[in-house]
Motif scaffolding. Structure first.
Motif, PDB file in Angstrom:
ATOM      1  N   GLY A  12       0.823  -1.206   0.000  1.00 53.83           N
ATOM      2  CA  GLY A  12       0.000   0.000   0.000  1.00 53.83           C
ATOM      3  C   GLY A  12       0.855   1.251   0.000  1.00 53.83           C
ATOM      4  N   SER A  13       0.441   2.227   0.762  1.00 55.50           N
ATOM      5  CA  SER A  13       1.135   3.512   0.828  1.00 55.50           C
ATOM      6  C   SER A  13       2.272   3.495   1.845  1.00 55.50           C
ATOM      7  CB  SER A  13       0.137   4.614   1.199  1.00 55.50           C
ATOM      8  OG  SER A  13      -0.854   4.716   0.199  1.00 55.50           O
ATOM      9  N   ILE A  14       3.164   4.497   1.742  1.00 54.74           N
ATOM     10  CA  ILE A  14       4.301   4.626   2.646  1.00 54.74           C
ATOM     11  C   ILE A  14       4.254   6.018   3.272  1.00 54.74           C
ATOM     12  CG2 ILE A  14       6.820   4.769   2.808  1.00 54.74           C
ATOM     13  CD1 ILE A  14       6.918   2.822   0.401  1.00 54.74           C
ATOM     14  N   VAL A  15       4.385   6.077   4.603  1.00 52.33           N
ATOM     15  CA  VAL A  15       4.470   7.347   5.321  1.00 52.33           C
ATOM     16  C   VAL A  15       5.738   7.298   6.170  1.00 52.33           C
ATOM     17  CG1 VAL A  15       3.399   8.875   7.017  1.00 52.33           C
ATOM     18  CG2 VAL A  15       1.963   7.617   5.387  1.00 52.33           C
ATOM     19  N   VAL A  16       6.636   8.265   5.950  1.00 45.59           N
ATOM     20  CA  VAL A  16       7.900   8.333   6.687  1.00 45.59           C
ATOM     21  C   VAL A  16       7.840   9.555   7.594  1.00 45.59           C
ATOM     22  CG1 VAL A  16      10.399   8.562   6.505  1.00 45.59           C
ATOM     23  CG2 VAL A  16       9.152   7.208   4.805  1.00 45.59           C
TER      24      VAL A  16
END
Length: 91
Positions: free
Chosen positions: A11-15
């Protein structure tokens, strides 16, 4: 995420920090995005699309989000909500 490191997600990536390596969101297809407080990647991948880092000499001061739109990877300042048309998982 340090240079040389790679983060991959279905899915998505949040850093919640600095992204300086490679990020590949949407590995299994579908809608995904990549967001970081400091987006300075070597390479971004969303699904089968690839974007290389720009030549910016100054680090971004605000969080940025990368997403797919019309067959390209777009990068915009994060304004507290997802850009129109990005689908996310429902919990």
């Amino acid at each position: 995420v340090n240079p040389g490191a790679e983060v991959r997600a279905a899915g998505s990536i949040v850093v919640l920090g600095r992204l300086r390596g490679i990020a590949h969101a949407g590995v299994e297809g579908g809608s995904a995005f990549i967001m970081a407080l400091q987006l300075e990647p070597q390479q971004l991948r969303i699904g089968s699309m690839v974007a290389r880092a720009g030549d910016a000499e100054v680090a971004p001061e605000k969080a940025e989000i990368a997403y797919a739109k019309n067959g390209s990877i777009m990068v915009d300042a994060y304004k507290g909500r997802l850009p129109f048309g990005i689908q996310t998982a429902k919990f």
